[in-house]
Write a protein that holds these residues in place. Structure first.
Motif, PDB file in Angstrom:
ATOM      1  N   GLU A  13       0.861  -1.256  -0.048  1.00 15.57           N
ATOM      2  CA  GLU A  13       0.164  -0.103  -0.015  1.00 15.57           C
ATOM      3  C   GLU A  13       1.070   1.196   0.154  1.00 15.57           C
ATOM      4  O   GLU A  13       2.068   1.138   0.568  1.00 15.57           O
ATOM      5  N   VAL A  14       0.423   2.236  -0.650  1.00 12.09           N
ATOM      6  CA  VAL A  14       0.972   3.622  -0.544  1.00 12.09           C
ATOM      7  C   VAL A  14       1.006   4.079   0.720  1.00 12.09           C
ATOM      8  O   VAL A  14       0.042   4.531   1.325  1.00 12.09           O
ATOM      9  N   LEU A  15       2.091   4.597   1.076  1.00 12.56           N
ATOM     10  CA  LEU A  15       2.194   5.104   2.756  1.00 12.56           C
ATOM     11  C   LEU A  15       2.124   6.402   2.627  1.00 12.56           C
ATOM     12  O   LEU A  15       2.284   7.149   1.404  1.00 12.56           O
ATOM     13  N   ARG A  16       2.014   6.949   3.777  1.00 13.66           N
ATOM     14  CA  ARG A  16       1.774   8.405   3.736  1.00 13.66           C
ATOM     15  C   ARG A  16       3.344   9.248   3.343  1.00 13.66           C
ATOM     16  O   ARG A  16       4.335   8.447   3.591  1.00 13.66           O
ATOM     17  N   LYS A  17       3.206  10.415   2.997  1.00 12.44           N
ATOM     18  CA  LYS A  17       4.461  10.980   2.605  1.00 12.44           C
ATOM     19  C   LYS A  17       5.201  11.413   3.915  1.00 12.44           C
ATOM     20  O   LYS A  17       4.786  11.744   4.868  1.00 12.44           O
ATOM     21  N   PRO A  18       6.461  11.136   3.775  1.00 11.36           N
ATOM     22  CA  PRO A  18       7.352  11.389   4.800  1.00 11.36           C
ATOM     23  C   PRO A  18       7.721  13.017   4.758  1.00 11.36           C
ATOM     24  O   PRO A  18       7.063  13.609   4.026  1.00 11.36           O
ATOM     25  N   ARG A  19       8.343  13.228   6.030  1.00 12.20           N
ATOM     26  CA  ARG A  19       8.436  14.680   6.448  1.00 12.20           C
ATOM     27  C   ARG A  19       9.653  14.994   5.519  1.00 12.20           C
ATOM     28  O   ARG A  19      10.582  14.441   5.044  1.00 12.20           O
ATOM     29  N   PRO A  20       9.673  16.253   4.835  1.00 11.93           N
ATOM     30  CA  PRO A  20      10.403  16.675   3.948  1.00 11.93           C
ATOM     31  C   PRO A  20      11.815  16.764   4.464  1.00 11.93           C
ATOM     32  O   PRO A  20      12.271  16.896   5.417  1.00 11.93           O
ATOM     33  N   ILE A  63      17.883  15.063  -3.246  1.00 12.03           N
ATOM     34  CA  ILE A  63      17.189  14.172  -4.136  1.00 12.03           C
ATOM     35  C   ILE A  63      16.196  13.465  -3.030  1.00 12.03           C
ATOM     36  O   ILE A  63      14.760  13.152  -3.415  1.00 12.03           O
ATOM     37  N   LYS A  64      16.405  13.059  -1.888  1.00 13.86           N
ATOM     38  CA  LYS A  64      15.472  12.461  -0.794  1.00 13.86           C
ATOM     39  C   LYS A  64      14.265  13.560  -0.501  1.00 13.86           C
ATOM     40  O   LYS A  64      13.243  13.172  -0.714  1.00 13.86           O
ATOM     41  N   HIS A  65      14.742  15.009  -0.504  1.00 10.18           N
ATOM     42  CA  HIS A  65      13.668  15.676  -0.310  1.00 10.18           C
ATOM     43  C   HIS A  65      12.595  15.988  -1.245  1.00 10.18           C
ATOM     44  O   HIS A  65      11.407  16.003  -1.311  1.00 10.18           O
ATOM     45  N   PHE A  66      13.147  16.210  -2.675  1.00  8.31           N
ATOM     46  CA  PHE A  66      11.991  16.237  -3.652  1.00  8.31           C
ATOM     47  C   PHE A  66      11.133  15.010  -4.212  1.00  8.31           C
ATOM     48  O   PHE A  66      10.107  15.080  -4.287  1.00  8.31           O
ATOM     49  N   SER A  67      11.989  13.769  -3.986  1.00 11.60           N
ATOM     50  CA  SER A  67      11.442  12.381  -4.334  1.00 11.60           C
ATOM     51  C   SER A  67      10.426  12.220  -3.125  1.00 11.60           C
ATOM     52  O   SER A  67       9.504  11.267  -3.530  1.00 11.60           O
ATOM     53  N   GLY A  68      10.645  12.641  -1.863  1.00  8.12           N
ATOM     54  CA  GLY A  68       9.682  12.144  -1.013  1.00  8.12           C
ATOM     55  C   GLY A  68       8.121  12.804  -1.091  1.00  8.12           C
ATOM     56  O   GLY A  68       7.271  12.525  -0.285  1.00  8.12           O
ATOM     57  N   ARG A  69       8.209  13.649  -2.125  1.00  8.06           N
ATOM     58  CA  ARG A  69       6.646  14.112  -2.531  1.00  8.06           C
ATOM     59  C   ARG A  69       5.876  13.048  -2.831  1.00  8.06           C
ATOM     60  O   ARG A  69       4.527  13.145  -2.653  1.00  8.06           O
ATOM     61  N   TRP A  70       6.437  11.857  -3.270  1.00 12.01           N
ATOM     62  CA  TRP A  70       5.583  10.935  -3.928  1.00 12.01           C
ATOM     63  C   TRP A  70       5.501   9.788  -2.826  1.00 12.01           C
ATOM     64  O   TRP A  70       5.055   8.539  -3.434  1.00 12.01           O
ATOM     65  N   GLY A  71       6.039   9.644  -1.493  1.00  9.19           N
ATOM     66  CA  GLY A  71       5.928   8.925  -0.736  1.00  9.19           C
ATOM     67  C   GLY A  71       7.342   8.348  -0.300  1.00  9.19           C
ATOM     68  O   GLY A  71       8.384   8.548  -1.040  1.00  9.19           O
ATOM     69  N   TYR A  72       7.197   7.196   0.778  1.00  9.24           N
ATOM     70  CA  TYR A  72       8.425   6.700   1.082  1.00  9.24           C
ATOM     71  C   TYR A  72       9.172   5.605   0.059  1.00  9.24           C
ATOM     72  O   TYR A  72      10.118   5.729  -0.204  1.00  9.24           O
ATOM     73  N   GLN A  73       8.126   4.920  -0.717  1.00  7.60           N
ATOM     74  CA  GLN A  73       8.837   4.069  -1.634  1.00  7.60           C
ATOM     75  C   GLN A  73       9.539   4.605  -2.611  1.00  7.60           C
ATOM     76  O   GLN A  73      10.717   4.220  -2.992  1.00  7.60           O
ATOM     77  N   TRP A  74       9.069   5.868  -3.152  1.00  8.93           N
ATOM     78  CA  TRP A  74       9.693   6.471  -4.453  1.00  8.93           C
ATOM     79  C   TRP A  74      10.971   7.307  -3.784  1.00  8.93           C
ATOM     80  O   TRP A  74      11.963   7.347  -4.509  1.00  8.93           O
ATOM     81  N   ARG A  75      10.883   7.629  -2.448  1.00  9.12           N
ATOM     82  CA  ARG A  75      12.273   8.230  -1.998  1.00  9.12           C
ATOM     83  C   ARG A  75      13.392   7.242  -1.914  1.00  9.12           C
ATOM     84  O   ARG A  75      14.390   7.561  -2.086  1.00  9.12           O
ATOM     85  N   ASN A  76      12.808   5.753  -1.463  1.00  9.29           N
ATOM     86  CA  ASN A  76      13.746   5.012  -1.317  1.00  9.29           C
ATOM     87  C   ASN A  76      14.739   4.536  -2.704  1.00  9.29           C
ATOM     88  O   ASN A  76      15.823   4.423  -2.783  1.00  9.29           O
ATOM     89  N   ILE A  77      13.655   4.318  -3.573  1.00 10.71           N
ATOM     90  CA  ILE A  77      14.131   4.100  -5.040  1.00 10.71           C
ATOM     91  C   ILE A  77      14.970   5.116  -5.702  1.00 10.71           C
ATOM     92  O   ILE A  77      15.726   4.762  -6.358  1.00 10.71           O
ATOM     93  N   SER A  78      14.425   6.272  -5.151  1.00  9.40           N
ATOM     94  CA  SER A  78      15.546   7.612  -5.819  1.00  9.40           C
ATOM     95  C   SER A  78      16.796   7.345  -5.288  1.00  9.40           C
ATOM     96  O   SER A  78      17.819   7.699  -5.785  1.00  9.40           O
ATOM     97  N   THR A  79      16.903   6.995  -4.151  1.00 11.39           N
ATOM     98  CA  THR A  79      18.302   7.011  -3.240  1.00 11.39           C
ATOM     99  C   THR A  79      19.014   5.607  -4.049  1.00 11.39           C
ATOM    100  O   THR A  79      20.220   5.984  -4.188  1.00 11.39           O
TER     101      THR A  79
END
Length: 251
Positions: A13-20, A63-79
């Motif tokens: 499931e799509v998790l809530r967006k992380p803190r910037p 990169i984590k800051h801007f990709s975090g707008r789409w959630g934890y999963q996409w932030r981890n993938i961008s990393t």
């Protein structure tokens, strides 16, 4: 797009967006400064403050800051994409011959320094960041970081060998020679078929050996212990869950 999402993320499931990430890094620095999570003193405190401050100079944080707008999963993938690109950068530079450029050498040093800062921050600031660290994912990325470091030193050896005569004896004549020497140096084997002659070459060798010892002795040990603790917690959770189901069946 849906198939790509299922391939990379699965059916979670799509998790809530992380803190910037930028705001979170400011809070991390404040928590260390005010000793909220750990009463560090002396060298440990200076190291933790330095690592937390240095994060603002690294591309990974933004990169984590801007990709975090789409959630934890996409932030981890961008990393993960950033780590993969950083691992491929010295390899591509060696393959295309642009290692002769001073800008490429400086950029390589900057990227590998960012990697070392990131790894050290994971280990020394884990209590202040309050981020969940996945052991399996961390070990996988750690191997990519290791190859990035080895290939970056190969690039530096070849770069200075190209610009300075008598840097090695015999001279490095190919990319294979540079990569070979880098991995042999990291393993501290020392066959003696290639010898650093110039003072800068000797300094680079000493720096690489030191980084390798720290990498193996601290980073791998830390993440392997993290993996072991995670496995034990998962096994304990499954045992409690099985006992709970067995008790319900008996009743």
């Amino acid at each position: 797009m849906t198939r790509l999402r299922k391939l990379l993320i699965g059916h979670t499931e799509v998790l809530r967006k992380p803190r910037p990430a930028l705001k979170n890094q400011v809070y991390t620095l404040l928590r260390i400064w005010r000793n909220y999570n750990h009463d560090d003193i002396g060298l440990e405190r200076l190291l933790r403050l330095s690592l937390a401050s240095a994060q603002f100079l690294t591309p990974g944080l933004y990169i984590k800051h801007f990709s975090g707008r789409w959630g934890y999963q996409w932030r981890n993938i961008s990393t993960e994409v950033l780590v993969l690109l950083k691992s491929l950068f010295p390899l591509v530079s060696l393959g295309t011959g642009v290692y002769t450029s001073s800008w490429m050498a400086l950029l390589s040093v900057y990227l590998v320094t960012e990697t070392l800062i990131y790894l050290a921050a994971l280990m020394f600031l884990s209590d202040a960041t309050r981020e969940h660290i996945s052991p399996r994912r961390s070990v996988l990325l750690l191997f990519l970081n290791f190859f990035e470091i080895m290939l970056t030193f190969a690039l530096l050896y070849l770069h200075f060998n190209y610009h300075q005569q008598g840097f090695f004896r015999p001279e490095l004549t190919s990319v294979t020679d540079a990569v070979y020497f880098s991995f042999v140096t990291a393993a501290t084997v020392g066959y003696g078929d290639m010898v650093p002659v110039a003072p800068l070459a000797k300094h680079l060798v000493m720096i690489q050996i030191t980084i390798t010892f720290v990498f193996v002795g601290l980073f791998l040990n830390f993440f392997s212990n993290l993996f072991s603790r995670s496995t034990m917690l998962h096994s304990s959770y499954r045992t409690r869950k099985f006992k709970h189901k067995s008790g319900r069946r008996k009743s």
